[in-house]
Design a protein around this motif. Structure first.
Motif, PDB file in Angstrom:
ATOM      1  N   VAL A 304      40.769 -51.573  79.925  1.00 47.95           N
ATOM      2  CA  VAL A 304      40.621 -51.608  81.377  1.00 47.95           C
ATOM      3  C   VAL A 304      39.242 -52.160  81.736  1.00 47.95           C
ATOM      4  O   VAL A 304      38.293 -52.069  80.953  1.00 47.95           O
ATOM      5  N   PHE A 305      39.146 -52.732  82.926  1.00 47.06           N
ATOM      6  CA  PHE A 305      37.865 -53.282  83.371  1.00 47.06           C
ATOM      7  C   PHE A 305      36.855 -52.166  83.593  1.00 47.06           C
ATOM      8  O   PHE A 305      37.174 -51.104  84.117  1.00 47.06           O
ATOM      9  N   ARG A 306      35.611 -52.440  83.188  1.00 49.99           N
ATOM     10  CA  ARG A 306      34.544 -51.468  83.404  1.00 49.99           C
ATOM     11  C   ARG A 306      33.251 -52.233  83.674  1.00 49.99           C
ATOM     12  O   ARG A 306      32.889 -53.126  82.899  1.00 49.99           O
ATOM     13  N   PRO A 307      32.534 -51.922  84.764  1.00 50.22           N
ATOM     14  CA  PRO A 307      31.237 -52.562  84.992  1.00 50.22           C
ATOM     15  C   PRO A 307      30.298 -52.338  83.805  1.00 50.22           C
ATOM     16  O   PRO A 307      30.387 -51.322  83.106  1.00 50.22           O
ATOM     17  N   ASP A 308      29.411 -53.293  83.569  1.00 53.10           N
ATOM     18  CA  ASP A 308      28.512 -53.236  82.424  1.00 53.10           C
ATOM     19  C   ASP A 308      27.491 -52.105  82.591  1.00 53.10           C
ATOM     20  O   ASP A 308      26.752 -52.060  83.574  1.00 53.10           O
ATOM     21  N   HIS A 309      27.453 -51.205  81.599  1.00 57.29           N
ATOM     22  CA  HIS A 309      26.552 -50.059  81.693  1.00 57.29           C
ATOM     23  C   HIS A 309      25.089 -50.484  81.580  1.00 57.29           C
ATOM     24  O   HIS A 309      24.208 -49.897  82.222  1.00 57.29           O
ATOM     25  N   GLY A 310      24.802 -51.516  80.771  1.00 46.75           N
ATOM     26  CA  GLY A 310      23.420 -51.980  80.653  1.00 46.75           C
ATOM     27  C   GLY A 310      22.898 -52.513  81.967  1.00 46.75           C
ATOM     28  O   GLY A 310      21.764 -52.206  82.371  1.00 46.75           O
ATOM     29  N   ALA A 311      23.692 -53.323  82.659  1.00 47.75           N
ATOM     30  CA  ALA A 311      23.280 -53.848  83.961  1.00 47.75           C
ATOM     31  C   ALA A 311      23.130 -52.720  84.973  1.00 47.75           C
ATOM     32  O   ALA A 311      22.210 -52.724  85.806  1.00 47.75           O
ATOM     33  N   TYR A 312      24.030 -51.744  84.903  1.00 42.36           N
ATOM     34  CA  TYR A 312      23.951 -50.572  85.788  1.00 42.36           C
ATOM     35  C   TYR A 312      22.635 -49.822  85.584  1.00 42.36           C
ATOM     36  O   TYR A 312      21.897 -49.536  86.532  1.00 42.36           O
ATOM     37  N   ARG A 313      22.318 -49.542  84.337  1.00 42.07           N
ATOM     38  CA  ARG A 313      21.133 -48.732  84.066  1.00 42.07           C
ATOM     39  C   ARG A 313      19.845 -49.505  84.340  1.00 42.07           C
ATOM     40  O   ARG A 313      18.873 -48.952  84.855  1.00 42.07           O
ATOM     41  N   GLU A 314      19.812 -50.800  83.987  1.00 42.90           N
ATOM     42  CA  GLU A 314      18.616 -51.608  84.246  1.00 42.90           C
ATOM     43  C   GLU A 314      18.349 -51.694  85.745  1.00 42.90           C
ATOM     44  O   GLU A 314      17.198 -51.651  86.177  1.00 42.90           O
ATOM     45  N   THR A 315      19.402 -51.823  86.540  1.00 36.59           N
ATOM     46  CA  THR A 315      19.226 -51.896  87.990  1.00 36.59           C
ATOM     47  C   THR A 315      18.791 -50.554  88.552  1.00 36.59           C
ATOM     48  O   THR A 315      17.875 -50.469  89.383  1.00 36.59           O
ATOM     49  N   LEU A 316      19.429 -49.489  88.093  1.00 37.70           N
ATOM     50  CA  LEU A 316      19.101 -48.155  88.583  1.00 37.70           C
ATOM     51  C   LEU A 316      17.655 -47.802  88.265  1.00 37.70           C
ATOM     52  O   LEU A 316      16.975 -47.133  89.059  1.00 37.70           O
ATOM     53  N   ALA A 317      17.155 -48.257  87.116  1.00 37.84           N
ATOM     54  CA  ALA A 317      15.777 -47.947  86.714  1.00 37.84           C
ATOM     55  C   ALA A 317      14.750 -48.511  87.676  1.00 37.84           C
ATOM     56  O   ALA A 317      13.611 -48.042  87.723  1.00 37.84           O
ATOM     57  N   ARG A 318      15.137 -49.529  88.452  1.00 36.36           N
ATOM     58  CA  ARG A 318      14.207 -50.192  89.365  1.00 36.36           C
ATOM     59  C   ARG A 318      14.406 -49.789  90.823  1.00 36.36           C
ATOM     60  O   ARG A 318      13.799 -50.392  91.718  1.00 36.36           O
ATOM     61  N   ILE A 319      15.243 -48.788  91.065  1.00 35.93           N
ATOM     62  CA  ILE A 319      15.447 -48.275  92.423  1.00 35.93           C
ATOM     63  C   ILE A 319      14.586 -47.020  92.583  1.00 35.93           C
ATOM     64  O   ILE A 319      14.778 -46.043  91.856  1.00 35.93           O
ATOM     65  N   PRO A 320      13.618 -47.019  93.498  1.00 34.31           N
ATOM     66  CA  PRO A 320      12.716 -45.851  93.608  1.00 34.31           C
ATOM     67  C   PRO A 320      13.437 -44.517  93.772  1.00 34.31           C
ATOM     68  O   PRO A 320      12.958 -43.487  93.279  1.00 34.31           O
ATOM     69  N   ALA A 321      14.594 -44.509  94.417  1.00 39.86           N
ATOM     70  CA  ALA A 321      15.315 -43.256  94.635  1.00 39.86           C
ATOM     71  C   ALA A 321      15.772 -42.609  93.344  1.00 39.86           C
ATOM     72  O   ALA A 321      16.156 -41.430  93.344  1.00 39.86           O
ATOM     73  N   VAL A 322      15.722 -43.345  92.213  1.00 35.50           N
ATOM     74  CA  VAL A 322      16.174 -42.773  90.951  1.00 35.50           C
ATOM     75  C   VAL A 322      15.277 -41.615  90.514  1.00 35.50           C
ATOM     76  O   VAL A 322      15.636 -40.833  89.622  1.00 35.50           O
ATOM     77  N   ARG A 323      14.128 -41.457  91.146  1.00 31.64           N
ATOM     78  CA  ARG A 323      13.260 -40.311  90.823  1.00 31.64           C
ATOM     79  C   ARG A 323      13.813 -38.999  91.378  1.00 31.64           C
ATOM     80  O   ARG A 323      13.365 -37.927  90.982  1.00 31.64           O
ATOM     81  N   GLU A 324      14.782 -39.094  92.291  1.00 37.15           N
ATOM     82  CA  GLU A 324      15.421 -37.871  92.783  1.00 37.15           C
ATOM     83  C   GLU A 324      16.246 -37.249  91.651  1.00 37.15           C
ATOM     84  O   GLU A 324      16.912 -37.971  90.902  1.00 37.15           O
ATOM     85  N   PRO A 325      16.208 -35.925  91.501  1.00 34.38           N
ATOM     86  CA  PRO A 325      16.852 -35.284  90.338  1.00 34.38           C
ATOM     87  C   PRO A 325      18.313 -35.655  90.145  1.00 34.38           C
ATOM     88  O   PRO A 325      18.749 -35.932  89.026  1.00 34.38           O
ATOM     89  N   TRP A 326      19.117 -35.659  91.220  1.00 31.38           N
ATOM     90  CA  TRP A 326      20.547 -35.931  91.059  1.00 31.38           C
ATOM     91  C   TRP A 326      20.807 -37.342  90.552  1.00 31.38           C
ATOM     92  O   TRP A 326      21.693 -37.568  89.731  1.00 31.38           O
ATOM     93  N   LEU A 327      19.973 -38.291  91.025  1.00 31.02           N
ATOM     94  CA  LEU A 327      20.186 -39.683  90.620  1.00 31.02           C
ATOM     95  C   LEU A 327      19.586 -39.942  89.246  1.00 31.02           C
ATOM     96  O   LEU A 327      20.151 -40.691  88.442  1.00 31.02           O
ATOM     97  N   ARG A 328      18.471 -39.292  88.951  1.00 31.69           N
ATOM     98  CA  ARG A 328      17.882 -39.442  87.617  1.00 31.69           C
ATOM     99  C   ARG A 328      18.840 -38.930  86.540  1.00 31.69           C
ATOM    100  O   ARG A 328      18.932 -39.485  85.453  1.00 31.69           O
TER     101      ARG A 328
END
Length: 338
Positions: A304-328
């Motif tokens: 089944v199709f699945r978005p790339d986890h590496g691209a997901y994590r690399e992008t999330l790492a550069r979003i300041p909100a990722v410092r919030e506990p739920w998103l981290r």
């Protein structure tokens, strides 16, 4: 359009090129398979982030330094190479000679090493690195300090939104689709507020729904996701998938207060403007707007199709909100987790 010339002797090193956003998949690798060119002919992109060797472990870099670089959760490996490297298709390079012994630790081809593997044929200056190893997009990465960008005065080609099918010619899922939707998924999750957003019926639900179901709980006040762009107002959605801006990768700005989430033009066009996608066009014997019903069945990839986890994590790492506990907590969580 621009031409890149050697900073030392002025020799032209590329054909005239149009700048486009850096593809999300530029630094992703794909096992042992040969890969096509990263860039379309006649285009170039600039990577504002450090890339290539040397690398350092995340644990050895002070937090103040990683934060200053716009990284808020660990990223491996952490490059300390040059910023603003220019990437072009190998076929668009001129006036260079290859130095194979400068390749890095490669397998069946070449990759970026400690020294550039392409030299200016005029003066011998090391100007770029050829990449064509298995699992890596074929590309030439030009060192920013060794060249000058010279505007040609030629107009850039008109921008076209050509739908890119999610299945590539080999019958597998398109890596461009996987990377583009992985990056978009990170922005959707960050904008969700921790509650699973509401997706419209159709392809958006098929692409993002299963992963969002695993990552986020349902709840009240869920935000809505839609599509917006040229000719598409967004229909009041809170989060809208839009095409990239024309050059640096900013997004097309929707009307109103919706949050834009950029997608590669071809992926956005397929989602927003699907139209007739069959490889067998009508000969003109059917009335306007009537589609044939005798097309062969489409390819069906084995998973089944699945978005790339590496691209997901690399992008999330550069979003300041990722410092919030739920998103981290979600930053390191796989898509298969329940």
């Amino acid at each position: 359009m621009d031409v890149f010339v050697c900073a030392g002797c002025g020799a032209e090193l590329t054909v005239p090129l149009t700048r486009v956003p850096l593809p999300v998949e530029a630094h992703l690798s794909y096992g042992h398979q040969p890969m096509p060119p990263l860039m379309a002919p006649g285009t170039y992109a600039v990577d504002p982030e450090p890339s290539g060797p040397p690398f350092r472990p995340w644990e050895e870099v002070p937090e103040a330094e990683t934060t200053a670089r716009g990284l808020f959760v660990p990223v491996w490996p952490l490059s300390f190479g040059a910023r603003n490297r220019i990437v072009v298709a190998p076929g668009d390079v001129r006036g260079t000679r290859l130095i194979p012994e400068h390749s890095g630790d490669s397998c069946l081809g070449m990759c970026v090493g400690e020294l550039p593997s392409m030299a200016c044929a005029g003066c011998g200056a090391l100007v770029a690195s050829r990449v064509d190893d298995c699992g890596l997009w074929q590309a030439v990465w030009i060192e920013p300090d060794t060249v000058r960008r010279v505007p040609t005065g030629l107009p850039a080609p008109a921008r076209e939104f050509v739908p890119l099918p999610p299945i590539d010619p080999s019958g597998g899922w398109s890596h461009v689709w996987e990377a583009a939707t992985g990056a978009a998924l990170a922005r959707i999750v960050a904008a969700s507020g921790g509650v699973r957003p509401v997706l419209p019926d159709g392809l958006l639900t098929e692409v993002f729904g299963p992963v969002l179901d695993r990552l986020l709980p349902a709840g009240p006040a869920a935000r809505t996701v839609g599509l917006a762009g040229p000719g598409l107002p967004g229909d009041g959605a809170d989060i809208v998938l839009v095409p990239y801006g024309p050059e640096t990768g900013g997004s097309w700005q929707p009307v109103g207060g919706a949050l834009p989430v950029p997608l590669a033009d071809g992926v956005w066009a397929y989602l927003a403007l699907p139209g007739e996608t069959s490889p067998l066009p009508s000969s003109g014997t059917l009335p306007e707007g009537v589609l044939r019903d005798d097309y062969p069945l489409p390819d069906h990839p084995w998973h089944v199709f699945r978005p790339d986890h590496g691209a997901y994590r690399e992008t999330l790492a550069r979003i300041p909100a990722v410092r919030e506990p739920w998103l981290r907590a979600l930053a390191g969580r796989g898509f298969s987790a329940s």
